[in-house]
Design a protein around this motif. Structure first.
Motif, PDB file in Angstrom:
ATOM      1  N   GLY A   1      28.928  38.726  38.193  1.00  0.00           N
ATOM      2  CA  GLY A   1      28.559  39.210  38.988  1.00  0.00           C
ATOM      3  C   GLY A   1      29.053  39.385  40.130  1.00  0.00           C
ATOM      4  O   GLY A   1      29.547  40.520  40.359  1.00  0.00           O
ATOM      5  N   SER A   2      30.991  39.144  40.051  1.00  0.00           N
ATOM      6  CA  SER A   2      32.126  39.376  41.021  1.00  0.00           C
ATOM      7  C   SER A   2      32.419  40.600  40.643  1.00  0.00           C
ATOM      8  O   SER A   2      32.726  41.394  39.873  1.00  0.00           O
ATOM      9  CB  SER A   2      32.978  38.124  41.000  1.00  0.00           C
ATOM     10  OG  SER A   2      32.583  36.995  41.831  1.00  0.00           O
ATOM     11  N   ILE A   3      33.203  41.429  41.863  1.00  0.00           N
ATOM     12  CA  ILE A   3      33.754  42.036  42.055  1.00  0.00           C
ATOM     13  C   ILE A   3      35.071  41.974  42.459  1.00  0.00           C
ATOM     14  O   ILE A   3      35.026  41.569  43.464  1.00  0.00           O
ATOM     15  CB  ILE A   3      32.947  43.892  43.009  1.00  0.00           C
ATOM     16  CG1 ILE A   3      31.575  43.938  42.771  1.00  0.00           C
ATOM     17  CG2 ILE A   3      33.870  44.821  43.050  1.00  0.00           C
ATOM     18  CD1 ILE A   3      30.980  44.544  43.180  1.00  0.00           C
ATOM     19  N   ILE A   4      36.072  42.935  41.620  1.00  0.00           N
ATOM     20  CA  ILE A   4      37.276  42.485  41.988  1.00  0.00           C
ATOM     21  C   ILE A   4      38.005  43.435  42.817  1.00  0.00           C
ATOM     22  O   ILE A   4      38.259  44.391  41.743  1.00  0.00           O
ATOM     23  CB  ILE A   4      38.134  42.010  40.853  1.00  0.00           C
ATOM     24  CG1 ILE A   4      37.367  40.546  40.142  1.00  0.00           C
ATOM     25  CG2 ILE A   4      39.769  41.862  40.861  1.00  0.00           C
ATOM     26  CD1 ILE A   4      38.133  40.455  38.831  1.00  0.00           C
ATOM     27  N   ILE A   5      38.197  43.579  43.650  1.00  0.00           N
ATOM     28  CA  ILE A   5      39.160  44.337  45.272  1.00  0.00           C
ATOM     29  C   ILE A   5      40.969  44.487  45.130  1.00  0.00           C
ATOM     30  O   ILE A   5      40.929  43.446  45.500  1.00  0.00           O
ATOM     31  CB  ILE A   5      38.137  44.563  45.625  1.00  0.00           C
ATOM     32  CG1 ILE A   5      36.976  44.812  45.923  1.00  0.00           C
ATOM     33  CG2 ILE A   5      39.625  45.718  46.906  1.00  0.00           C
ATOM     34  CD1 ILE A   5      36.089  44.933  47.723  1.00  0.00           C
ATOM     35  N   ILE A   6      40.797  45.193  44.601  1.00  0.00           N
ATOM     36  CA  ILE A   6      42.966  45.312  44.418  1.00  0.00           C
ATOM     37  C   ILE A   6      44.064  46.269  45.504  1.00  0.00           C
ATOM     38  O   ILE A   6      43.271  47.069  44.998  1.00  0.00           O
ATOM     39  CB  ILE A   6      43.680  44.858  42.748  1.00  0.00           C
ATOM     40  CG1 ILE A   6      42.744  44.094  41.711  1.00  0.00           C
ATOM     41  CG2 ILE A   6      45.079  44.960  42.596  1.00  0.00           C
ATOM     42  CD1 ILE A   6      42.944  44.819  40.635  1.00  0.00           C
ATOM     43  N   THR A   7      44.334  45.360  46.168  1.00  0.00           N
ATOM     44  CA  THR A   7      44.899  46.137  46.956  1.00  0.00           C
ATOM     45  C   THR A   7      46.303  46.488  46.632  1.00  0.00           C
ATOM     46  O   THR A   7      47.305  44.948  46.286  1.00  0.00           O
ATOM     47  CB  THR A   7      45.123  45.344  48.606  1.00  0.00           C
ATOM     48  OG1 THR A   7      45.420  44.334  48.483  1.00  0.00           O
ATOM     49  CG2 THR A   7      43.457  45.704  49.012  1.00  0.00           C
TER      50      THR A   7
END
Length: 356
Positions: A38-44
């Motif tokens: 259920g992890s949400i990966i946020i890429i900057t």
């Protein structure tokens, strides 16, 4: 997935590191054991091309907005005073420094605020001249990291925009015309600079660049020759331009001159004799610029001449016009532009003349 242009520049404690290569993304994709269910990966990232390679839809990309003027002041005050507003007596100074930090870029606000923290009001006033005239070293080194990652051609295109083409609004098509045949791969280069957040192109097709990036570009050019301005690619400083044009110290290194003010400037007859590679002249001054003896020549490679209150009545005989793309001469004193028909390899895209 989130694109946040200012994130790497800001470098807040605990900020998410920015992605800057496809290999980082690929490694993340194959190491699923790093993340729980259920992890949400946020890429900057500053590089839009990475997000295109991921084939993300528009709903998955968020472009970080810059803070408003009030938010910028609040960010600055948090670093300068440890609170959301200035101390009594510091209100005007805080607003000026916020503006000097290019107001809406968190990196500049943090660096400037931290630098001035715990200084007295008198020390702030003493520090202002330096803050007005030069880019903070920490800000420059952070921005320079991204610049150094560009190819030689993209770096050259960036410097053209930062030092000359960002002085006023330029549309993409106009930039392409003026830089045609310069060997810079302008079409591809503009896309690279936009993808990497060095420039943005607004809905009307105008190129925009953040003022801190402009300042970094000018610092890079200045360091090409600290003691002899005539050996730099672009001249933007009024005092240095005055010296070069009065003393005829320009060289073949100079590609562009942007003079935005010049009271009582006297231009030497031989001012342009050594600048055989000069391509751009933009002079926005009062009528107090004088060329008492006329000019020996203007460089044949000139593509753009924009000269307000030009005191010349005739062009130098040694000027061929063959590469000229734009000629804009508001309030000029010209009596005659040229004799006969001029052969031009570029074809004028714009001629604007307002005679006295």
């Amino acid at each position: 997935m989130i694109i946040e242009r200012a994130e790497r520049w800001e470098r807040r404690p605990g900020a998410t590191p920015a992605m800057d290569s496809w290999w980082q993304l690929e490694a993340t994709a194959y190491q699923r054991g790093w993340f729980g269910p259920g992890s949400i990966i946020i890429i900057t990232t500053e590089d839009r091309k990475l997000l295109k390679q991921l084939r993300l839809g528009i709903d998955h990309i968020y472009e970080k907005e810059f803070p408003t003027e009030d938010e910028a002041l609040e960010i600055f005050c948090q670093y300068a005073f440890g609170q959301d507003s200035p101390y009594d007596g510091f209100e005007e100074l805080a607003r000026e420094v916020t503006w000097l930090a290019a107001g809406n870029l968190p990196l500049g606000l943090r660096v400037m605020g931290s630098y001035l923290r715990r200084m007295s009001r008198e020390q702030w006033i003493d520090a202002l001249p330096r803050l007005r005239s030069s880019l903070d070293r920490e800000i420059e080194s952070t921005l320079r990291f991204s610049y150094d990652g560009l190819s030689d051609k993209d770096q050259a295109l960036f410097l053209h925009i930062a030092c000359f083409l960002s002085c006023s609004l330029w549309k993409v098509d106009r930039v392409k015309r003026c830089l045609a045949n310069c060997g810079l791969d302008v079409n591809h280069g503009l896309q690279v600079l936009a993808d990497k957040s060095f420039i943005s192109i607004n809905k009307n097709g105008y190129i925009e660049m953040h003022s801190l990036l402009e300042q970094m570009g000018r610092e890079i050019v200045k360091k090409q020759s600290l003691e002899e301005p005539g050996k730099r690619q672009f001249l933007c400083d009024t005092k240095e331009i005055s010296e070069v044009l009065e003393e005829s110290t320009g060289t073949g290194k100079v590609l562009g001159i942007f003079l935005h003010w010049g009271e009582n400037l006297q231009i030497s007859k031989s001012a342009f004799d050594g600048m055989n590679n000069l391509q751009f002249i933009k002079v926005k001054t009062s009528s107090k610029v004088r060329i008492p003896e006329g000019l020996n020549c203007l460089p044949d490679k000139l593509k753009l001449i924009h000269w307000t209150y030009c005191p010349l009545r005739f062009w130098p005989s040694k000027f061929s016009f063959k590469f000229l793309v734009e000629l804009i001469m508001h309030f000029s004193k010209f009596e005659k532009l040229w004799e006969g028909i001029q052969v031009n390899n570029s074809a004028f895209s714009c001629i604007i003349l307002y005679f006295m």
